[in-house]
Enzyme design. Sequence first.
Site, mmCIF file in Angstrom:
data_model
loop_
_atom_site.group_PDB
_atom_site.id
_atom_site.type_symbol
_atom_site.label_atom_id
_atom_site.label_comp_id
_atom_site.label_asym_id
_atom_site.label_seq_id
_atom_site.Cartn_x
_atom_site.Cartn_y
_atom_site.Cartn_z
ATOM 1 N N TYR A 56 0.843 -1.186 0.000
ATOM 2 C CA TYR A 56 0.000 0.000 0.000
ATOM 3 C C TYR A 56 0.887 1.247 0.000
ATOM 4 O O TYR A 56 1.246 1.801 1.043
ATOM 5 C CB TYR A 56 -0.930 0.024 1.215
ATOM 6 C CG TYR A 56 -1.796 -1.216 1.364
ATOM 7 C CD1 TYR A 56 -2.013 -2.086 0.295
ATOM 8 C CD2 TYR A 56 -2.390 -1.530 2.575
ATOM 9 C CE1 TYR A 56 -2.804 -3.214 0.428
ATOM 10 C CE2 TYR A 56 -3.190 -2.653 2.718
ATOM 11 C CZ TYR A 56 -3.389 -3.498 1.648
ATOM 12 O OH TYR A 56 -4.165 -4.612 1.800
ATOM 13 N N HIS A 119 1.409 -11.905 1.965
ATOM 14 C CA HIS A 119 0.350 -11.249 1.202
ATOM 15 C C HIS A 119 -0.289 -12.180 0.184
ATOM 16 O O HIS A 119 -1.456 -12.029 -0.179
ATOM 17 C CB HIS A 119 0.911 -10.020 0.487
ATOM 18 C CG HIS A 119 -0.088 -8.938 0.266
ATOM 19 N ND1 HIS A 119 0.221 -7.604 0.283
ATOM 20 C CD2 HIS A 119 -1.408 -8.980 0.016
ATOM 21 C CE1 HIS A 119 -0.858 -6.871 0.065
ATOM 22 N NE2 HIS A 119 -1.870 -7.695 -0.121
ATOM 23 N N SER A 197 -12.147 -6.031 1.795
ATOM 24 C CA SER A 197 -13.146 -5.563 0.820
ATOM 25 C C SER A 197 -14.554 -6.025 1.180
ATOM 26 O O SER A 197 -15.294 -6.544 0.332
ATOM 27 C CB SER A 197 -12.777 -6.042 -0.596
ATOM 28 O OG SER A 197 -11.572 -5.476 -1.024
ATOM 29 N N PRO A 198 -14.970 -5.847 2.445
ATOM 30 C CA PRO A 198 -16.295 -6.314 2.858
ATOM 31 C C PRO A 198 -17.439 -5.538 2.213
ATOM 32 O O PRO A 198 -18.581 -5.997 2.238
ATOM 33 C CB PRO A 198 -16.277 -6.109 4.375
ATOM 34 C CG PRO A 198 -15.352 -4.956 4.576
ATOM 35 C CD PRO A 198 -14.272 -5.159 3.549
ATOM 36 N N LEU A 199 -17.125 -4.390 1.629
ATOM 37 C CA LEU A 199 -18.132 -3.611 0.909
ATOM 38 C C LEU A 199 -17.926 -3.720 -0.598
ATOM 39 O O LEU A 199 -18.314 -2.831 -1.363
ATOM 40 C CB LEU A 199 -18.117 -2.153 1.368
ATOM 41 C CG LEU A 199 -18.436 -1.957 2.850
ATOM 42 C CD1 LEU A 199 -18.373 -0.483 3.227
ATOM 43 C CD2 LEU A 199 -19.802 -2.542 3.200
ATOM 44 N N ARG A 201 -15.370 -3.507 -2.603
ATOM 45 C CA ARG A 201 -14.544 -2.462 -3.224
ATOM 46 C C ARG A 201 -15.351 -1.201 -3.536
ATOM 47 O O ARG A 201 -15.047 -0.466 -4.476
ATOM 48 C CB ARG A 201 -13.856 -3.014 -4.470
ATOM 49 C CG ARG A 201 -13.047 -4.271 -4.188
ATOM 50 C CD ARG A 201 -12.513 -4.919 -5.434
ATOM 51 N NE ARG A 201 -11.965 -6.227 -5.126
ATOM 52 C CZ ARG A 201 -10.708 -6.470 -4.756
ATOM 53 N NH1 ARG A 201 -9.860 -5.460 -4.647
ATOM 54 N NH2 ARG A 201 -10.291 -7.688 -4.502
ATOM 55 N N GLY A 202 -16.397 -1.003 -2.742
ATOM 56 C CA GLY A 202 -17.223 0.184 -2.885
ATOM 57 C C GLY A 202 -18.557 -0.060 -3.560
ATOM 58 O O GLY A 202 -19.427 0.810 -3.536
ATOM 59 N N PHE A 203 -18.733 -1.245 -4.163
ATOM 60 C CA PHE A 203 -20.006 -1.495 -4.847
ATOM 61 C C PHE A 203 -21.155 -1.538 -3.847
ATOM 62 O O PHE A 203 -22.303 -1.221 -4.172
ATOM 63 C CB PHE A 203 -19.937 -2.807 -5.629
ATOM 64 C CG PHE A 203 -20.640 -2.749 -6.958
ATOM 65 C CD1 PHE A 203 -19.937 -2.872 -8.148
ATOM 66 C CD2 PHE A 203 -22.007 -2.564 -7.035
ATOM 67 C CE1 PHE A 203 -20.579 -2.811 -9.384
ATOM 68 C CE2 PHE A 203 -22.662 -2.499 -8.261
ATOM 69 C CZ PHE A 203 -21.952 -2.623 -9.440
#
Length: 312
Positions: A56, A119, A197-199, A201-203
């Site tokens: 990151y 990773h 990414s529980p959301l 990736r924003g979707f």
Amino acid sequence: MRQRTLGRQGLTVSEIGYGAMGTAVGYGPSDDTMSISAIRRAHELGVTHFDTAEMYGWGGGEKLLGLALGPIRDEVTIATKFGLTPTFAPNSRPEHIREVVDNSLRNLNVDVIDVLYQHGPDPSVPIEDVVGVMKEYVDAGKVKYLGLSNTDADAIRRAHAVHPISVLQHEYSVFAHDSEQFFPVLEELGVGLVAYSPLARGFLSGAVKSREHYDAHDFRRMIPWWAPENFDQNLSIVGELTTLAESKGATLSQLALAWLLAKKDYIVPIPGSRNPERVAQNIASADLKLTADDLIRIDEIAPDGAIGGRGM
């Protein structure tokens, strides 16, 4: 904030954590000042687990997180990851692991990393050798707990035989169900699951846009969920989920996070946001209780997740 236990080695964290990838890379232009405010707001609201990685920003994300958490270091757990190169090729050679972990300790400005992950797998280095090097840092008192990310069940078993693995990190959301294949081995070995990414990736954030609205360097432009042939169908799924959320007095993102919390008591989602208000909204999902009927309805709406692969 309630706590959850990950693994059998003593790792206990808030049931919702914070994923710091977006503070440094992947989601368009970043704002360090706002990101630091968001991280500290998460802690004020009870979050104790914060996740970053060398990748990151190639150290930049770790430095930012270390700066944000410096005044409260003893009140939180910090996780980071090694194993990639700037071209995103795998590299878990022992000498590279040591170089990256030493740099991470400096970047985070800490004496101890709470959770150290590989990773992703490196086909050229046996997982036993990788965990052997990770164990060196545990034995030296520089790492507390070990984890794996983006791996498979066989690697988890082999790694666990060298040194106990406390947690697997894998993408998991209403849109991505791949992680469910790991439930049997996680329960057998007593390994926790950190859901990144529980959301989706924003979707599932409640503010999704078609791919042309995103910055050229935003990786969502490459994810099949946003492909023109899939986007409208996935937007329809979002619409049905939003209706269900509103019937419970909640937002779409809160419904998505509550769904994860209801799945297993060893799952900790790590939503990330640079917006302190959005952080507070995400954390409030811990108070949303879904009924058995709610879970059935969500599975009816998205039985196999989203249309199109998650792509990463």
